[in-house]
Design a protein around this motif. Structure first.
Motif, short mmCIF file in Angstrom:
data_model
loop_
_atom_site.label_atom_id
_atom_site.label_comp_id
_atom_site.label_asym_id
_atom_site.label_seq_id
_atom_site.Cartn_x
_atom_site.Cartn_y
_atom_site.Cartn_z
N ASN A 126 0.81 -1.22 0.00
CA ASN A 126 0.00 0.00 0.00
C ASN A 126 0.84 1.27 0.00
N LYS A 127 2.00 1.21 0.64
CA LYS A 127 2.85 2.40 0.74
C LYS A 127 3.38 2.85 -0.62
N VAL A 128 3.47 1.93 -1.55
CA VAL A 128 3.97 2.30 -2.89
C VAL A 128 2.88 2.16 -3.95
N GLY A 129 1.65 2.02 -3.50
CA GLY A 129 0.53 1.97 -4.44
C GLY A 129 0.39 0.68 -5.21
N VAL A 130 0.87 -0.42 -4.65
CA VAL A 130 0.77 -1.72 -5.33
C VAL A 130 -0.50 -2.44 -4.88
N THR A 131 -1.20 -3.02 -5.81
CA THR A 131 -2.36 -3.85 -5.49
C THR A 131 -2.11 -5.26 -6.01
N TYR A 132 -2.52 -6.24 -5.23
CA TYR A 132 -2.40 -7.64 -5.63
C TYR A 132 -3.48 -8.42 -4.90
N SER A 133 -3.72 -9.63 -5.30
CA SER A 133 -4.74 -10.47 -4.68
C SER A 133 -4.18 -11.11 -3.41
N GLY A 134 -4.68 -10.66 -2.26
CA GLY A 134 -4.22 -11.25 -1.00
C GLY A 134 -4.59 -12.71 -0.87
N TRP A 135 -5.82 -13.04 -1.25
CA TRP A 135 -6.23 -14.44 -1.19
C TRP A 135 -5.54 -15.26 -2.27
N GLY A 136 -5.18 -14.62 -3.37
CA GLY A 136 -4.40 -15.32 -4.39
C GLY A 136 -3.04 -15.71 -3.88
N LEU A 137 -2.40 -14.80 -3.13
CA LEU A 137 -1.09 -15.10 -2.53
C LEU A 137 -1.23 -16.24 -1.53
N TRP A 138 -2.29 -16.20 -0.73
CA TRP A 138 -2.54 -17.28 0.23
C TRP A 138 -2.73 -18.61 -0.52
N ALA A 139 -3.45 -18.60 -1.63
CA ALA A 139 -3.70 -19.83 -2.39
C ALA A 139 -2.40 -20.42 -2.94
N VAL A 140 -1.52 -19.56 -3.44
CA VAL A 140 -0.22 -20.03 -3.94
C VAL A 140 0.57 -20.64 -2.79
N SER A 141 0.58 -19.95 -1.67
CA SER A 141 1.33 -20.44 -0.51
C SER A 141 0.81 -21.80 -0.05
N MET A 142 -0.50 -21.95 0.02
CA MET A 142 -1.07 -23.22 0.47
C MET A 142 -0.83 -24.35 -0.55
N THR A 143 -0.86 -24.00 -1.83
CA THR A 143 -0.58 -25.01 -2.85
C THR A 143 0.83 -25.54 -2.72
N VAL A 144 1.78 -24.63 -2.54
CA VAL A 144 3.18 -25.03 -2.36
C VAL A 144 3.33 -25.84 -1.08
N ALA A 145 2.63 -25.43 -0.01
CA ALA A 145 2.72 -26.16 1.26
C ALA A 145 2.21 -27.59 1.12
N VAL A 146 1.10 -27.76 0.40
CA VAL A 146 0.56 -29.10 0.17
C VAL A 146 1.56 -29.95 -0.61
N VAL A 147 2.17 -29.37 -1.63
CA VAL A 147 3.17 -30.10 -2.43
C VAL A 147 4.36 -30.51 -1.56
N VAL A 148 4.82 -29.61 -0.70
CA VAL A 148 5.98 -29.90 0.16
C VAL A 148 5.65 -31.03 1.13
N VAL A 149 4.49 -30.97 1.77
CA VAL A 149 4.12 -32.03 2.73
C VAL A 149 3.94 -33.36 2.01
N ALA A 150 3.31 -33.34 0.85
CA ALA A 150 3.13 -34.58 0.08
C ALA A 150 4.48 -35.15 -0.34
N ALA A 151 5.41 -34.28 -0.74
CA ALA A 151 6.75 -34.73 -1.13
C ALA A 151 7.48 -35.34 0.07
N LEU A 152 7.35 -34.71 1.23
CA LEU A 152 7.99 -35.25 2.44
C LEU A 152 7.40 -36.60 2.80
#
Length: 419
Positions: free
Chosen positions: A165-191
């Motif tokens: 917000n300080k530099v006027g950037v907008t992005y999808s907060g829930w989209g970032l969460w979705a990417v993070s959770m997808t990667v987390a699922v992949v990591v746990v499955a790989a482990l």
């Protein structure tokens, strides 16, 4: 760069070095470093105080108090017990149960340290009956809880959003969460797959829960307090997501109502002790200093220099890997992201790849929490049999290092490909 800007940058580096070497709170050091910057620049100290992140402070304190009620009332304990009881002997599901519970709590706003500190001992208790799933279950809990911290309702997600917000950037907060959770699922499955292969080849990597993990002490609770705490959590999510009320103030209001209604069961000192004051001081001190750097133009100068260097593949990789490195040697993911994201947004604010750059930096950072020098890694070791702790320390360190090498590079490929 002007002399005050150079001084502020030099002192920031010094703060990081001292914090890492002496294991001191970055927030304390950052606020101390503000004095020479203010004196040399001639700025009024009141200007610095306008950058204090009051909204972040209220968010962390309010959500922590709300979840302290859930713990105090035993609502969380009863819920977790029922989940694991429902799983029964289907041991392959044990890691995923902890993963989902930890992720759900962090997604709803809990500062990730809280569900990790609560769930790791409980998972150790469950691990007594399924030794081969103990270590994986512990890892799944902390990966799920910390990765879900990028939720817009969570303090970590709020810090990233504030930097944008300080530099006027907008992005999808829930989209970032979705990417993070997808990667987390992949990591746990790989482990889970790697652990299974190692077991079949005669090289198991399991750990044994500490004997104390088999003990469980029941404490009396009030069913009305338990039900009200659960209802308060549901109301919190609905108000924030649907009515768009402020996260911190909403949590504080509901926590206060629970305190008023059930003061006999909710000891105020015990509740206040659940607020992560060290993390609040770290984050608020660091963000206040970064705000001062913004006021005197240091952050703009850094962004200008980075733009001259280019916004290409090398810069993405440098920021992503530097963030992962710092998250491995500094125990606060929140603090590291608070430091690095203003730099990243300054460099990529006006590009079409800013979302994927954010993901390449933030998502790997959340995975480093299993490092044994962090709270989560220490909790796993502390709930492991004493004679296995040294070996487990090395395994966790190796695993964190491997993720620090692999994940930033893989996630950086997306924004690099879109350049």
């Amino acid at each position: 760069m002007s002399a005050p800007q150079i001084l502020s940058l030099v002192l920031l580096v010094a703060v990081l070095v001292v914090a890492i070497r002496r294991r001191m709170n970055i927030g304390v050091l950052a606020l101390a470093a503000a004095l020479p910057v203010l004196a040399y620049s001639g700025f009024d100290p009141k200007i610095m105080y306008t950058t204090f992140p009051g909204d972040i402070f209220v968010l962390i304190a309010g959500v922590s108090l709300l979840f302290a009620h859930l713990e105090r009332s035993r609502a969380l304990e009863v819920f977790v017990d029922r989940v694991y009881a429902a799983i029964g002997d289907r041991h392959g599901l044990l890691p995923w149960a902890g993963f989902v519970i930890g992720a759900a709590l962090s997604t709803a706003g809990a500062f990730s340290t809280a569900p990790i500190a609560f769930l790791v001992p409980m998972v150790a208790h469950v691990g007594v009956r399924s030794r081969r799933m103990f270590l994986l279950s512990e890892l799944a809990v902390i990966i799920g809880a910390n990765s879900a911290g990028l939720s817009p309702l969570n303090p970590t997600g709020a810090v990233v959003r504030a930097a944008a917000n300080k530099v006027g950037v907008t992005y999808s907060g829930w989209g970032l969460w979705a990417v993070s959770m997808t990667v987390a699922v992949v990591v746990v499955a790989a482990l889970q797959a790697l652990f299974a292969v190692a077991r079949k080849r005669g090289h198991p990597v399991e750990a044994t829960p500490a004997p104390a993990a088999a003990e469980k002490h029941d404490t009396p609770s009030n069913p009305w307090y338990m039900a009200a705490s659960g209802a308060a959590l549901l109301a919190f999510v609905l108000l924030v997501v649907l009515a768009k009320t402020d996260v911190g103030v909403t949590a504080m209001c509901l926590a206060a109502l629970l305190q008023i209604g059930f003061h006999r069961y909710a000891d105020e000192r015990a509740l206040l002790s659940r607020i992560p004051w060290n993390s609040i001081l770290l984050l608020c001190g660091l963000l206040t200093y970064l705000g001062l750097m913004q006021k005197i133009g240091t952050m703009d100068s850094i962004a200008h220099i980075l733009r001259h260097l280019g916004t290409g593949a090398l810069l993405i990789l440098v920021i992503a890997y530097l963030t992962a490195l710092l998250c491995n040697i500094e125990s606060s993911t929140l603090g590291v992201l608070g430091l690095m994201m203003p730099i990243a947004f300054g460099a990529f604010a006006h590009t079409g790849i800013v979302f994927w750059v954010t993901a390449a930096i933030c998502v790997p950072a959340a995975l480093m929490v299993m490092n044994p020098i962090h709270v989560a890694g220490t909790l796993i070791i502390g709930n492991t049999a004493h004679d296995e702790q040294d070996r487990l320390f090395r395994r966790l360190l190796t695993l964190a290092a491997a993720l620090a090498v692999i994940t930033p590079g893989l996630l950086s490929l997306i924004p690099i490909a879109l350049l």
